[in-house]
Design a protein around this motif. Structure first.
Motif, PDB file in Angstrom:
ATOM      1  N   LYS A  90      38.637 -18.928 -17.711  1.00 48.68           N
ATOM      2  CA  LYS A  90      38.091 -17.757 -17.012  1.00 48.68           C
ATOM      3  C   LYS A  90      37.679 -16.711 -18.036  1.00 48.68           C
ATOM      4  O   LYS A  90      38.528 -16.201 -18.781  1.00 48.68           O
ATOM      5  CB  LYS A  90      39.155 -17.190 -16.070  1.00 48.68           C
ATOM      6  N   PRO A  91      36.380 -16.366 -18.089  1.00 49.92           N
ATOM      7  CA  PRO A  91      35.979 -15.283 -18.997  1.00 49.92           C
ATOM      8  C   PRO A  91      36.357 -13.925 -18.414  1.00 49.92           C
ATOM      9  O   PRO A  91      36.222 -13.700 -17.218  1.00 49.92           O
ATOM     10  CB  PRO A  91      34.455 -15.435 -19.086  1.00 49.92           C
ATOM     11  N   VAL A  92      36.849 -13.062 -19.266  1.00 48.96           N
ATOM     12  CA  VAL A  92      37.193 -11.700 -18.839  1.00 48.96           C
ATOM     13  C   VAL A  92      36.473 -10.737 -19.771  1.00 48.96           C
ATOM     14  O   VAL A  92      36.607 -10.829 -20.991  1.00 48.96           O
ATOM     15  CB  VAL A  92      38.720 -11.469 -18.908  1.00 48.96           C
ATOM     16  N   LEU A  93      35.683  -9.840 -19.198  1.00 51.24           N
ATOM     17  CA  LEU A  93      34.963  -8.860 -20.006  1.00 51.24           C
ATOM     18  C   LEU A  93      35.885  -7.676 -20.310  1.00 51.24           C
ATOM     19  O   LEU A  93      36.571  -7.182 -19.420  1.00 51.24           O
ATOM     20  CB  LEU A  93      33.722  -8.348 -19.271  1.00 51.24           C
ATOM     21  N   HIS A  94      35.860  -7.247 -21.556  1.00 47.42           N
ATOM     22  CA  HIS A  94      36.696  -6.105 -21.957  1.00 47.42           C
ATOM     23  C   HIS A  94      35.849  -4.857 -22.068  1.00 47.42           C
ATOM     24  O   HIS A  94      35.343  -4.530 -23.133  1.00 47.42           O
ATOM     25  CB  HIS A  94      37.393  -6.411 -23.281  1.00 47.42           C
ATOM     26  N   TRP A  95      35.670  -4.193 -20.939  1.00 49.00           N
ATOM     27  CA  TRP A  95      34.938  -2.930 -20.960  1.00 49.00           C
ATOM     28  C   TRP A  95      35.773  -1.937 -21.735  1.00 49.00           C
ATOM     29  O   TRP A  95      36.965  -1.808 -21.497  1.00 49.00           O
ATOM     30  CB  TRP A  95      34.711  -2.435 -19.534  1.00 49.00           C
ATOM     31  N   GLN A  96      35.149  -1.253 -22.660  1.00 49.02           N
ATOM     32  CA  GLN A  96      35.924  -0.371 -23.535  1.00 49.02           C
ATOM     33  C   GLN A  96      35.530   1.088 -23.333  1.00 49.02           C
ATOM     34  O   GLN A  96      34.345   1.388 -23.174  1.00 49.02           O
ATOM     35  CB  GLN A  96      35.722  -0.773 -24.994  1.00 49.02           C
ATOM     36  N   PHE A 106      24.572  -1.832 -20.550  1.00 46.19           N
ATOM     37  CA  PHE A 106      23.453  -2.565 -21.147  1.00 46.19           C
ATOM     38  C   PHE A 106      23.911  -3.624 -22.146  1.00 46.19           C
ATOM     39  O   PHE A 106      23.212  -4.580 -22.404  1.00 46.19           O
ATOM     40  CB  PHE A 106      22.468  -1.584 -21.807  1.00 46.19           C
ATOM     41  N   THR A 107      25.086  -3.453 -22.719  1.00 51.56           N
ATOM     42  CA  THR A 107      25.543  -4.400 -23.738  1.00 51.56           C
ATOM     43  C   THR A 107      26.743  -5.190 -23.225  1.00 51.56           C
ATOM     44  O   THR A 107      27.655  -4.613 -22.627  1.00 51.56           O
ATOM     45  CB  THR A 107      25.951  -3.639 -25.016  1.00 51.56           C
ATOM     46  N   VAL A 108      26.714  -6.473 -23.482  1.00 55.64           N
ATOM     47  CA  VAL A 108      27.834  -7.315 -23.047  1.00 55.64           C
ATOM     48  C   VAL A 108      29.059  -6.925 -23.872  1.00 55.64           C
ATOM     49  O   VAL A 108      29.024  -6.983 -25.104  1.00 55.64           O
ATOM     50  CB  VAL A 108      27.514  -8.808 -23.272  1.00 55.64           C
ATOM     51  N   MET A 165      32.085 -12.940 -34.990  1.00 56.07           N
ATOM     52  CA  MET A 165      31.693 -12.125 -33.825  1.00 56.07           C
ATOM     53  C   MET A 165      32.471 -12.569 -32.588  1.00 56.07           C
ATOM     54  O   MET A 165      32.582 -13.754 -32.322  1.00 56.07           O
ATOM     55  CB  MET A 165      30.196 -12.293 -33.573  1.00 56.07           C
ATOM     56  N   GLU A 166      33.006 -11.640 -31.867  1.00 50.94           N
ATOM     57  CA  GLU A 166      33.667 -11.982 -30.623  1.00 50.94           C
ATOM     58  C   GLU A 166      32.611 -12.377 -29.601  1.00 50.94           C
ATOM     59  O   GLU A 166      31.493 -11.858 -29.643  1.00 50.94           O
ATOM     60  CB  GLU A 166      34.436 -10.777 -30.087  1.00 50.94           C
ATOM     61  N   PRO A 167      32.958 -13.284 -28.673  1.00 45.90           N
ATOM     62  CA  PRO A 167      31.957 -13.684 -27.694  1.00 45.90           C
ATOM     63  C   PRO A 167      31.382 -12.466 -26.982  1.00 45.90           C
ATOM     64  O   PRO A 167      32.105 -11.600 -26.533  1.00 45.90           O
ATOM     65  CB  PRO A 167      32.741 -14.569 -26.732  1.00 45.90           C
ATOM     66  N   GLY A 168      30.103 -12.421 -26.871  1.00 46.20           N
ATOM     67  CA  GLY A 168      29.455 -11.357 -26.127  1.00 46.20           C
ATOM     68  C   GLY A 168      29.020 -10.190 -26.981  1.00 46.20           C
ATOM     69  O   GLY A 168      28.073  -9.498 -26.657  1.00 46.20           O
ATOM     70  N   ARG A 169      29.716  -9.956 -28.097  1.00 46.48           N
ATOM     71  CA  ARG A 169      29.442  -8.744 -28.862  1.00 46.48           C
ATOM     72  C   ARG A 169      28.025  -8.794 -29.457  1.00 46.48           C
ATOM     73  O   ARG A 169      27.608  -9.785 -30.032  1.00 46.48           O
ATOM     74  CB  ARG A 169      30.467  -8.571 -29.977  1.00 46.48           C
ATOM     75  N   GLY A 170      27.307  -7.697 -29.274  1.00 49.91           N
ATOM     76  CA  GLY A 170      25.970  -7.607 -29.853  1.00 49.91           C
ATOM     77  C   GLY A 170      24.882  -8.122 -28.936  1.00 49.91           C
ATOM     78  O   GLY A 170      23.706  -7.911 -29.200  1.00 49.91           O
ATOM     79  N   LEU A 171      25.240  -8.799 -27.867  1.00 50.67           N
ATOM     80  CA  LEU A 171      24.248  -9.352 -26.953  1.00 50.67           C
ATOM     81  C   LEU A 171      24.064  -8.352 -25.813  1.00 50.67           C
ATOM     82  O   LEU A 171      25.040  -7.802 -25.310  1.00 50.67           O
ATOM     83  CB  LEU A 171      24.799 -10.675 -26.408  1.00 50.67           C
ATOM     84  N   SER A 172      22.803  -8.112 -25.438  1.00 47.89           N
ATOM     85  CA  SER A 172      22.610  -7.200 -24.306  1.00 47.89           C
ATOM     86  C   SER A 172      22.581  -8.019 -23.017  1.00 47.89           C
ATOM     87  O   SER A 172      22.318  -9.224 -23.034  1.00 47.89           O
ATOM     88  CB  SER A 172      21.304  -6.432 -24.465  1.00 47.89           C
ATOM     89  N   PHE A 173      22.857  -7.338 -21.895  1.00 48.49           N
ATOM     90  CA  PHE A 173      22.808  -8.049 -20.620  1.00 48.49           C
ATOM     91  C   PHE A 173      21.395  -8.549 -20.333  1.00 48.49           C
ATOM     92  O   PHE A 173      21.211  -9.566 -19.681  1.00 48.49           O
ATOM     93  CB  PHE A 173      23.313  -7.156 -19.480  1.00 48.49           C
ATOM     94  N   GLY A 174      20.392  -7.796 -20.837  1.00 49.71           N
ATOM     95  CA  GLY A 174      19.005  -8.234 -20.655  1.00 49.71           C
ATOM     96  C   GLY A 174      18.747  -9.563 -21.363  1.00 49.71           C
ATOM     97  O   GLY A 174      18.176 -10.489 -20.789  1.00 49.71           O
TER      98      GLY A 174
END
Lengths: 513, 229
Positions: free
Chosen positions: A118-124, A133-135, B1-10
């Motif tokens: 399960k992926p969990v996003l870490h909103w900071q 806008f950024t993952v 790089m951690e997964p996701g870091r630097g990538l935009s949702f777009g």
């Protein structure tokens, strides 16, 4: 499987050649010593990603950031659930025991599925529209997945639903059990309680844990010093590993959460040859399980049942990290001389059936007139089913029972509801489906009953069709039907002829006898 | 790089659109066009989707691309025969039908089809007059997800996060109610019927991606709720 050992472990005192020789002779295991920094062990594994998928890494120290290490493994095409890391520096003679446990655990790994992650996003920080806008960084949690072909929720089993502290398991309209992935924390409580082992948790399946425990306690058969199994919450595993020195008697077995360890596991581990067994929860506010009282009650139950059987209750303990560190508490009680225990459980997977055998073996060492009293306890892994008058032997209870503790036996003219106490987990599924409301279930550990063979709870006579002589139904069921329908012609036909003869689908089968 | 870091949702939406649409194409019958077009595209996509290496579905996805990239030789005929054997034709005797209605109770099929029609039209899509497929075919459902991702990507590119919310929520709901429900059983069946074949890789990659995407999209949609709080 490949076992990689860091060559620097030689300097830390490990007899690397002996270890390589020992594990290299295991069937299907290749053991290698590698020169390489412990900080990026995935470099050793990546070249093997396409072939070998299971690894044990014997390192000087574990990777400091486990989620980042797992991310690197995934990027290298590897499944982190198939990689067991053991830190071996300063472990002395314990090193090879710990390695044996890790090898056994990985050898029992059966693979994982996409739904186990399960992926969990870490909103900071404070959230704004801009932050969308950024993952954000993603981390992955291993969570259980239900194997539909093995699950019996459609027949009424609700054991996992009751075990889940987060209401993440609920049956759908079709009766099938569904996992709400957003709610699931991956504590594993459902996995260890599922009576059908229908819930997979890669890396920590009951089969893997059982294999590791068996290997740990068997690694030193001639060593008479006490050895205890310490079920450790994954969040405390690194700290515990640092605290357990070369002379420590506790052998750690990591689980995602202490809430996963039910009393049946604790009891069975004693039967596998461990001197003692302990649970070490994380005691954090964000504990995956979130019910420390349940863990405490489970340990208290085990201690009480041991006491009633005349065994030292301190063979089962609840520990904190400080207890492991303190010299006094790290001394595990000496194993009691009860050779029947080790053989009692054999290769049974961890669960109530194995625990029942351990208790029976422990009780068997007592004088016959000192049989222990039954213990009613909410954490009892066993149950007792009783039937009041009015059972029609319809079989609904047997159909609903997830462990086959209840069954319907038909022999000549007799029909009986058979109860096997050693299989009953007291889930209450039978009581919830009984149309006559005559079933009662209590969470009771009755060692005398556990030792007995399956017994009939209710017996009746199978009534025969007046036309063909075939079975119609048990006598009590026909009495019940007459009571519902009255004494009219319909009731007379229904209670005297079988379904086929009533429907006329047995042409030429004679006239009324 | 951690997964996701630097990538935009777009960027992520654009990559997800690519994966969905490519998977939809891969799961069509491998005719001459398929064999001529997809292997070279697969070779190019290996580089183009490199940003996805940080996600755990990369393994099955990369294996699919490598195997497909090598299929423009004699292996193409085998794949075509395998497709018919595994997914069948229109006669309904397929071992692993590639449509959702085969994995629900027959009584629930009308409701499923009505629901799918409502999903498609609710998102502003209508079927082309010459559409010969089925609303519940795996390729239709994957293509629909690709279209939703395209809409989401457009919104992110306009830096309109509010406009991105609706397709994200639609994606989460569609994955949970449709692809996420039946793909595991379908992929499991294909694994049994085609243990060493190309379509085992293709369905495994599809399921690995969908399983991951369902959670990721739900988590992303949760970001909007955090702002609301």
């Amino acid at each position: 499987m490949i076992v990689f050992l860091c060559a620097d472990l030689r300097r830390a005192g490990l007899d690397l050649d002996h270890a390589l020789e020992q594990f290299g002779t295991h069937p299907g295991v290749e053991a290698r010593a590698m020169d390489g920094p412990c900080s990026s062990p995935e470099r050793w594994l990546a070249p093997h990603a396409a072939g070998t998928m299971r690894f044990v890494l014997g390192l000087c120290e574990p990777p400091p950031d486990r989620p980042a290490f797992h991310a690197r493994l995934r990027r290298a095409g590897l499944d982190p659930s198939a990689v067991e890391v053991v830190s071996l520096a300063s472990r002395g003679e314990r090193a090879e025991i710990l390695l044996a446990g890790a090898v056994a655990r990985v050898a029992a790994f059966e693979g994982s599925r996409p739904e186990n992650l399960k992926p969990v996003l870490h909103w900071q920080g404070p959230m704004s529209r801009r932050s969308l806008f950024t993952v954000p960084p993603v981390h992955y949690e291993v969570i259980p997945a239900i194997r539909r072909e093995a699950c019996v929720a459609a027949a009424g089993c609700r054991v996992c639903e009751a075990a889940c502290p987060h209401q993440a398991l609920r049956p759908g309209a079709d009766g099938e059990m569904n996992l709400d992935r957003a709610r699931c924390t991956g504590c594993g409580a459902c996995v260890s309680t599922c009576p059908r082992t229908a819930i997979d948790l890669p890396g920590t399946s009951p089969r893997q844990v059982s294999a590791q425990v068996a290997a740990l306690v068997a690694a030193t058969p001639d060593d008479q010093r006490p050895r205890g199994i310490l079920f450790t919450c994954a969040r405390e595993a690194a700290a515990v590993g640092r605290l357990l020195g070369p002379a420590a008697a506790w052998l750690p077995v990591e689980v995602p959460c202490a809430g996963m360890v039910p009393p049946a596991w604790l009891l069975q581990v004693l039967g596998m040859g461990a001197s003692a067994v302990a649970v070490l929860p994380c005691a954090r506010d964000d504990c995956r399980f979130g019910r420390p009282d349940v863990v405490q009650e489970g340990v208290a139950y085990c201690r009480e049942v041991l006491e009633r059987l005349g065994a030292p209750p301190d063979r089962v303990r609840l520990l904190g990290t400080a207890d492991v560190a303190s010299p006094a508490a790290s001394g595990v009680p000496a194993r009691q001389a009860q050779p029947c225990e080790r053989t009692a459980v054999g290769a049974l997977p961890l669960g109530p059936a194995g625990a029942a055998r351990v208790l029976v073996a422990l009780a068997g060492t007592r004088a016959a007139d000192a049989a222990p009293r039954a213990l009613a306890h909410p954490r009892s892994p066993f149950g007792v089913v009783e039937l009041a008058r009015g059972c029609t032997a319809c079989g609904a209870c047997a159909h609903a029972c997830p462990t086959s503790a209840l069954s319907i036996q038909r022999r000549q003219e007799r029909v009986a509801v058979i109860f096997d106490p050693s299989l009953c987990i007291g889930c209450g599924g039978c009581a919830s489906v009984c149309p006559e409301r005559v079933v009662t279930v209590s969470k009771v550990t009755d060692v005398r009953r556990l030792a007995r063979l399956p017994e009939p709870l209710h017996e009746d006579v199978e009534m025969r069709c007046e036309m063909c002589g075939g079975p119609i139904a048990p006598r009590e069921m026909l009495r019940r039907i007459r009571a519902l329908l009255g004494e009219g012609a319909v009731a007379a036909t229904v209670t005297r002829r079988c379904l086929e003869c009533r429907a006329g689908i047995r042409p030429g089968r004679g006239t009324p006898a | 790089m951690e997964p996701g870091r630097g990538l935009s949702f777009g960027e992520l939406a654009r990559l997800r659109e690519t994966v969905y649409r490519f998977l939809a194409a891969v799961l069509l019958h491998p005719g001459a066009d398929w064999l001529a077009t997809l292997p070279p595209v697969a070779r190019a996509l290996g580089q183009e989707t490199k940003a996805l290496t940080v996600f755990p579905f990369w393994g099955p996805w990369a294996r699919l691309l490598v195997t497909l990239g090598e299929l423009d030789g004699p292996g193409g005929k085998v794949v075509s025969d395998d497709y018919t054997r595994i997914f069948g034709s229109t006669s309904g005797d397929a071992a692993c039908p590639a449509r959702e209605s085969a994995y629900v109770q027959p009584a629930d099929v009308p409701e499923l089809m009505t629901g799918l029609h409502a999903e498609y039209s609710g998102a502003g899509f209508s079927l082309a007059p010459d559409f010969a497929g089925s609303l519940d075919d795996v390729t239709t459902e994957l293509e629909f997800m690709g279209l939703l991702c395209a809409g989401e990507g457009d919104a992110w590119r306009r830096r309109d996060s509010i406009a991105a919310k609706e397709p994200l929520e639609r994606e989460a709901a569609f994955l949970e109610q449709h692809l996420g429900r039946w793909l595991p059983e379908w992929a499991g069946r294909v694994a049994l019927h085609d243990p060493g074949g190309f379509f085992r890789l293709a369905t495994a990659a599809a399921w690995a991606f969908v399983a991951h995407d369902g959670d990721l999209v739900r988590e992303a949609a949760g970001g909007f709720e955090r702002i609301a709080r």
